[in-house]
Design an enzyme around this catalytic site. Structure first.
Site, PDB file in Angstrom:
ATOM      1  N   PHE A  25       0.836  -1.204   0.000  1.00  0.00           N
ATOM      2  CA  PHE A  25       0.000   0.000   0.000  1.00  0.00           C
ATOM      3  C   PHE A  25       0.870   1.253   0.000  1.00  0.00           C
ATOM      4  O   PHE A  25       1.729   1.416   0.874  1.00  0.00           O
ATOM      5  CB  PHE A  25      -0.894  -0.039   1.237  1.00  0.00           C
ATOM      6  CG  PHE A  25      -1.851   1.103   1.389  1.00  0.00           C
ATOM      7  CD1 PHE A  25      -2.905   1.267   0.510  1.00  0.00           C
ATOM      8  CD2 PHE A  25      -1.712   2.007   2.424  1.00  0.00           C
ATOM      9  CE1 PHE A  25      -3.811   2.305   0.658  1.00  0.00           C
ATOM     10  CE2 PHE A  25      -2.605   3.061   2.596  1.00  0.00           C
ATOM     11  CZ  PHE A  25      -3.655   3.211   1.694  1.00  0.00           C
ATOM     12  N   SER A  93       3.491  -6.849   2.724  1.00  0.00           N
ATOM     13  CA  SER A  93       2.563  -5.943   3.398  1.00  0.00           C
ATOM     14  C   SER A  93       1.136  -6.113   2.858  1.00  0.00           C
ATOM     15  O   SER A  93       0.591  -7.208   2.891  1.00  0.00           O
ATOM     16  CB  SER A  93       3.054  -4.499   3.265  1.00  0.00           C
ATOM     17  OG  SER A  93       2.388  -3.644   4.155  1.00  0.00           O
ATOM     18  N   MET A  94       0.514  -5.054   2.315  1.00  0.00           N
ATOM     19  CA  MET A  94      -0.809  -5.218   1.713  1.00  0.00           C
ATOM     20  C   MET A  94      -0.749  -6.207   0.561  1.00  0.00           C
ATOM     21  O   MET A  94      -1.742  -6.899   0.263  1.00  0.00           O
ATOM     22  CB  MET A  94      -1.373  -3.886   1.214  1.00  0.00           C
ATOM     23  CG  MET A  94      -2.774  -4.028   0.610  1.00  0.00           C
ATOM     24  SD  MET A  94      -3.398  -2.549  -0.232  1.00  0.00           S
ATOM     25  CE  MET A  94      -2.435  -2.595  -1.757  1.00  0.00           C
ATOM     26  N   ASP A 194       9.169  -4.273  13.149  1.00  0.00           N
ATOM     27  CA  ASP A 194       8.398  -3.731  12.029  1.00  0.00           C
ATOM     28  C   ASP A 194       7.596  -2.553  12.572  1.00  0.00           C
ATOM     29  O   ASP A 194       6.781  -2.715  13.474  1.00  0.00           O
ATOM     30  CB  ASP A 194       7.467  -4.819  11.480  1.00  0.00           C
ATOM     31  CG  ASP A 194       6.709  -4.405  10.233  1.00  0.00           C
ATOM     32  OD1 ASP A 194       6.434  -3.196  10.072  1.00  0.00           O
ATOM     33  OD2 ASP A 194       6.371  -5.283   9.422  1.00  0.00           O
ATOM     34  N   HIS A 224      10.185  -3.128   8.174  1.00  0.00           N
ATOM     35  CA  HIS A 224       9.021  -3.549   7.398  1.00  0.00           C
ATOM     36  C   HIS A 224       9.350  -3.940   5.952  1.00  0.00           C
ATOM     37  O   HIS A 224       8.932  -4.990   5.469  1.00  0.00           O
ATOM     38  CB  HIS A 224       7.964  -2.445   7.404  1.00  0.00           C
ATOM     39  CG  HIS A 224       6.713  -2.814   6.676  1.00  0.00           C
ATOM     40  ND1 HIS A 224       5.909  -3.871   7.073  1.00  0.00           N
ATOM     41  CD2 HIS A 224       6.131  -2.302   5.553  1.00  0.00           C
ATOM     42  CE1 HIS A 224       4.880  -3.978   6.242  1.00  0.00           C
ATOM     43  NE2 HIS A 224       4.993  -3.043   5.317  1.00  0.00           N
TER      44      HIS A 224
END
Length: 263
Positions: A25, A93-94, A194, A224
């Site tokens: 994202f 992530s996303m 993260d 992250h």
């Protein structure tokens, strides 16, 4: 709008095993480009698309939502399934949430999942205010470049468009409901340090998927965006070994057919 330098999509026509990589994202393919190139060099067919509204300016993302982002990776997956005998989906992530939904919806057509710091929820009190606040304030501070390695930056937006943030919050809820339908072999790599996605997201995902072939790997040296961080090589090696184990006849297929970047 022109695409930010480094944010271009990447594709490589390799052998009978395909991989789809899904970026995060407000990020871009740049965060996964070294991983994509690593797999392409080992003969896999690779698709790393640029999600709609990403990689240009945050205003472009403000008018997109999860349906647009999911439709893009779904289209890319269908293209790979037409050309490849086995297809794996990888996400950061996303992008990990996108990968999980693809696995839930496409079933056995997806041979396995590799997730790096996958996101499952928008956290904090601010998340509950999004339905209202997004109409009053267009953006909040950005999420990109959570990287321990010095001198490395992620290409993405320095602002988070709140209409898009509201959409991703709804998407995470939808994916959470999909998790029991995920049965594929799963390699999940996550960073204890993260600053974007908390450990609770990984715990939730691992507790709800129905996969029985599951491996969890800690990325102790990275934040992250671990795919650009100190543990990047480990991610690349672990994912290649995971794919090779599940598609052994196609391991190290070799023979580049050529790679392309750009739209």
């Amino acid at each position: 709008m022109p695409v930010l330098p480094g944010a271009e999509p990447f594709r490589h026509e390799g052998g009978e095993v395909g991989v789809l990589l899904c970026h995060g994202f407000t990020g871009s393919p740049q965060s996964l480009r070294p991983w994509a190139e690593y797999l392409a060099e080992r003969g896999l067919t690779v698709s790393l698309p640029l999600l709609p509204g990403h990689g240009t300016r945050w205003q472009d993302m403000q008018v997109t939502g999860w349906q647009d982002w999911y439709a893009e990776v779904d289209r890319e997956l269908r293209g790979l399934l037409e050309r490849c005998a086995r297809v794996f989906v990888l996400g950061l992530s996303m992008g990990g949430a996108l990968a999980l939904r693809l696995a839930a919806k496409h079933g056995d057509a997806v041979s396995g999942l590799v997730l790096v710091n996958p996101a499952n929820k928008v956290h904090g009190l601010a998340a509950h205010a999004l339905p209202v606040v997004r109409h009053l304030v267009p953006t909040t501070k950005g999420l990109v470049s959570d990287i321990a390695r010095e001198g490395v930056a992620e290409v993405g937006y320095d602002r988070v468009p709140l209409h898009a943030a509201h959409s991703v919050r709804r998407f995470f809820r939808l994916v959470d409901g999909d998790l029991p339908q995920v049965t594929q072999p799963l390699l999940l790599l996550h960073s204890p340090q993260d600053h974007v996605v908390p450990p609770a997201d990984t715990v939730r995902i691992l507790s709800r998927v129905s996969s029985t072939d599951v491996r969890e790997v800690l990325l102790e040296q990275s934040y992250h965006v671990a795919t650009l961080d100190h543990d990047a090589k480990r991610i690349f090696d672990e994912s290649h070994a995971f794919i090779g184990r599940l598609a052994p006849s196609e391991k190290d297929q070799g023979g580049k057919k050529g790679s392309t970047s750009g739209g």
